[in-house]
Design a protein around this motif. Structure first.
Motif, PDB file in Angstrom:
ATOM      1  N   MET A 198       0.839  -1.165   0.000  1.00 25.76           N
ATOM      2  CA  MET A 198       0.000   0.000   0.000  1.00 25.76           C
ATOM      3  C   MET A 198       0.889   1.235   0.000  1.00 25.76           C
ATOM      4  O   MET A 198       1.888   1.302   0.699  1.00 25.76           O
ATOM      5  N   SER A 199       0.529   2.185  -0.778  1.00 27.76           N
ATOM      6  CA  SER A 199       1.328   3.403  -0.910  1.00 27.76           C
ATOM      7  C   SER A 199       1.031   4.365   0.236  1.00 27.76           C
ATOM      8  O   SER A 199      -0.082   4.419   0.761  1.00 27.76           O
ATOM      9  N   ALA A 200       2.037   5.134   0.607  1.00 29.54           N
ATOM     10  CA  ALA A 200       1.864   6.138   1.655  1.00 29.54           C
ATOM     11  C   ALA A 200       1.294   7.428   1.093  1.00 29.54           C
ATOM     12  O   ALA A 200       1.091   8.379   1.816  1.00 29.54           O
ATOM     13  N   PHE A 201       1.050   7.452  -0.219  1.00 28.34           N
ATOM     14  CA  PHE A 201       0.542   8.653  -0.870  1.00 28.34           C
ATOM     15  C   PHE A 201      -0.981   8.579  -0.974  1.00 28.34           C
ATOM     16  O   PHE A 201      -1.556   7.526  -1.216  1.00 28.34           O
ATOM     17  N   LYS A 202      -1.598   9.710  -0.818  1.00 30.31           N
ATOM     18  CA  LYS A 202      -3.041   9.802  -0.978  1.00 30.31           C
ATOM     19  C   LYS A 202      -3.306  10.837  -2.057  1.00 30.31           C
ATOM     20  O   LYS A 202      -2.925  11.994  -1.909  1.00 30.31           O
ATOM     21  N   ASP A 203      -3.911  10.425  -3.143  1.00 32.79           N
ATOM     22  CA  ASP A 203      -4.186  11.296  -4.291  1.00 32.79           C
ATOM     23  C   ASP A 203      -2.902  11.876  -4.880  1.00 32.79           C
ATOM     24  O   ASP A 203      -2.872  13.019  -5.317  1.00 32.79           O
ATOM     25  N   GLY A 204      -1.826  11.130  -4.842  1.00 33.90           N
ATOM     26  CA  GLY A 204      -0.567  11.573  -5.428  1.00 33.90           C
ATOM     27  C   GLY A 204       0.213  12.544  -4.559  1.00 33.90           C
ATOM     28  O   GLY A 204       1.266  13.028  -4.930  1.00 33.90           O
ATOM     29  N   LYS A 205      -0.277  12.851  -3.358  1.00 35.82           N
ATOM     30  CA  LYS A 205       0.405  13.776  -2.452  1.00 35.82           C
ATOM     31  C   LYS A 205       0.908  12.998  -1.245  1.00 35.82           C
ATOM     32  O   LYS A 205       0.269  12.043  -0.800  1.00 35.82           O
ATOM     33  N   PRO A 206       2.053  13.396  -0.702  1.00 31.52           N
ATOM     34  CA  PRO A 206       2.537  12.677   0.473  1.00 31.52           C
ATOM     35  C   PRO A 206       1.645  12.933   1.682  1.00 31.52           C
ATOM     36  O   PRO A 206       1.073  13.997   1.831  1.00 31.52           O
ATOM     37  N   THR A 207       1.528  11.930   2.527  1.00 31.01           N
ATOM     38  CA  THR A 207       0.736  12.097   3.738  1.00 31.01           C
ATOM     39  C   THR A 207       1.538  12.912   4.748  1.00 31.01           C
ATOM     40  O   THR A 207       2.697  13.260   4.522  1.00 31.01           O
ATOM     41  N   GLU A 208       0.926  13.165   5.884  1.00 29.60           N
ATOM     42  CA  GLU A 208       1.569  14.001   6.889  1.00 29.60           C
ATOM     43  C   GLU A 208       2.851  13.358   7.425  1.00 29.60           C
ATOM     44  O   GLU A 208       3.767  14.038   7.837  1.00 29.60           O
ATOM     45  N   ASP A 209       2.901  12.025   7.416  1.00 33.95           N
ATOM     46  CA  ASP A 209       4.082  11.346   7.917  1.00 33.95           C
ATOM     47  C   ASP A 209       5.258  11.484   6.956  1.00 33.95           C
ATOM     48  O   ASP A 209       6.407  11.408   7.370  1.00 33.95           O
ATOM     49  N   GLU A 210       4.985  11.646   5.680  1.00 38.97           N
ATOM     50  CA  GLU A 210       6.036  11.686   4.675  1.00 38.97           C
ATOM     51  C   GLU A 210       6.682  13.064   4.519  1.00 38.97           C
ATOM     52  O   GLU A 210       7.752  13.178   3.967  1.00 38.97           O
ATOM     53  N   THR A 211       6.019  14.134   4.962  1.00 38.31           N
ATOM     54  CA  THR A 211       6.619  15.461   4.825  1.00 38.31           C
ATOM     55  C   THR A 211       7.734  15.599   5.852  1.00 38.31           C
ATOM     56  O   THR A 211       7.562  15.293   7.027  1.00 38.31           O
ATOM     57  N   LYS A 212       8.857  16.067   5.392  1.00 39.45           N
ATOM     58  CA  LYS A 212      10.021  16.222   6.260  1.00 39.45           C
ATOM     59  C   LYS A 212      10.209  17.688   6.584  1.00 39.45           C
ATOM     60  O   LYS A 212       9.928  18.561   5.773  1.00 39.45           O
ATOM     61  N   ILE A 213      10.727  17.943   7.751  1.00 36.36           N
ATOM     62  CA  ILE A 213      11.052  19.306   8.159  1.00 36.36           C
ATOM     63  C   ILE A 213      12.542  19.499   7.909  1.00 36.36           C
ATOM     64  O   ILE A 213      13.373  18.753   8.428  1.00 36.36           O
ATOM     65  N   LEU A 214      12.868  20.490   7.091  1.00 35.48           N
ATOM     66  CA  LEU A 214      14.263  20.798   6.796  1.00 35.48           C
ATOM     67  C   LEU A 214      14.756  21.846   7.778  1.00 35.48           C
ATOM     68  O   LEU A 214      14.122  22.880   7.953  1.00 35.48           O
ATOM     69  N   ARG A 215      15.885  21.570   8.395  1.00 34.14           N
ATOM     70  CA  ARG A 215      16.479  22.525   9.338  1.00 34.14           C
ATOM     71  C   ARG A 215      17.872  22.883   8.854  1.00 34.14           C
ATOM     72  O   ARG A 215      18.688  22.003   8.592  1.00 34.14           O
ATOM     73  N   ILE A 216      18.115  24.189   8.775  1.00 33.69           N
ATOM     74  CA  ILE A 216      19.427  24.672   8.354  1.00 33.69           C
ATOM     75  C   ILE A 216      19.899  25.684   9.382  1.00 33.69           C
ATOM     76  O   ILE A 216      19.165  26.603   9.746  1.00 33.69           O
ATOM     77  N   ARG A 217      21.124  25.527   9.854  1.00 33.97           N
ATOM     78  CA  ARG A 217      21.730  26.502  10.763  1.00 33.97           C
ATOM     79  C   ARG A 217      22.932  27.119  10.044  1.00 33.97           C
ATOM     80  O   ARG A 217      23.855  26.424   9.625  1.00 33.97           O
ATOM     81  N   ILE A 218      22.895  28.441   9.911  1.00 33.86           N
ATOM     82  CA  ILE A 218      23.968  29.171   9.245  1.00 33.86           C
ATOM     83  C   ILE A 218      24.724  29.951  10.313  1.00 33.86           C
ATOM     84  O   ILE A 218      24.131  30.732  11.058  1.00 33.86           O
ATOM     85  N   THR A 219      26.031  29.748  10.381  1.00 32.77           N
ATOM     86  CA  THR A 219      26.879  30.459  11.328  1.00 32.77           C
ATOM     87  C   THR A 219      27.793  31.393  10.543  1.00 32.77           C
ATOM     88  O   THR A 219      28.529  30.950   9.668  1.00 32.77           O
ATOM     89  N   LEU A 220      27.735  32.683  10.871  1.00 29.04           N
ATOM     90  CA  LEU A 220      28.537  33.687  10.188  1.00 29.04           C
ATOM     91  C   LEU A 220      29.495  34.330  11.186  1.00 29.04           C
ATOM     92  O   LEU A 220      29.092  34.692  12.288  1.00 29.04           O
ATOM     93  N   THR A 221      30.755  34.461  10.790  1.00 25.72           N
ATOM     94  CA  THR A 221      31.741  35.143  11.624  1.00 25.72           C
ATOM     95  C   THR A 221      32.460  36.175  10.783  1.00 25.72           C
ATOM     96  O   THR A 221      32.700  35.965   9.589  1.00 25.72           O
ATOM     97  N   SER A 222      32.807  37.300  11.418  1.00 21.92           N
ATOM     98  CA  SER A 222      33.509  38.359  10.699  1.00 21.92           C
ATOM     99  C   SER A 222      34.144  39.309  11.703  1.00 21.92           C
ATOM    100  O   SER A 222      33.706  39.420  12.852  1.00 21.92           O
TER     101      SER A 222
END
Length: 100
Positions: free
Chosen positions: A1-25
């Motif tokens: 069984m596919s985890a997709f519903k109507d061709g869209k990912p379900t709530e479990d399949e969406t990932k949260i992207l986290r990016i931390r940018i460190t700047l020094t000067s």
């Protein structure tokens, strides 16, 4: 069984992207300008809908050097004091990532 519903990912399949940018000067003006440009560019992004936290100001490191003015050591005891300040900023980006 596919985890997709109507061709869209379900709530479990969406990932949260986290990016931390460190700047020094050493140059505070240019550091603040780059931070503002990054935040403005992230807020204009509509695909991932990022949430921006920052810039978080981290403590400034001060490097100090005290040295004698005369190279040979003779003469009056005069000293030069030099310091280098290193500024640091942290920007956190958090957005929703999906399948391409």
């Amino acid at each position: 069984m596919s985890a997709f519903k109507d061709g869209k990912p379900t709530e479990d399949e969406t990932k949260i992207l986290r990016i931390r940018i460190t700047l020094t000067s050493c140059n505070l003006k240019s550091l603040e300008k780059v931070c503002a440009d990054l935040i403005k560019g992230a807020k204009n992004e509509s695909q991932y809908e990022p949430k921006v936290k920052g810039p978080v100001r981290m403590p400034t490191k001060t490097l100090r050097i005290t040295t004698r003015k005369t190279p040979c050591g003779e003469g009056s005891k005069t000293w030069d004091k030099f310091q280098l300040r290193i500024h640091k900023r942290v920007i956190d980006l958090q957005g929703l990532g999906g399948h391409p």
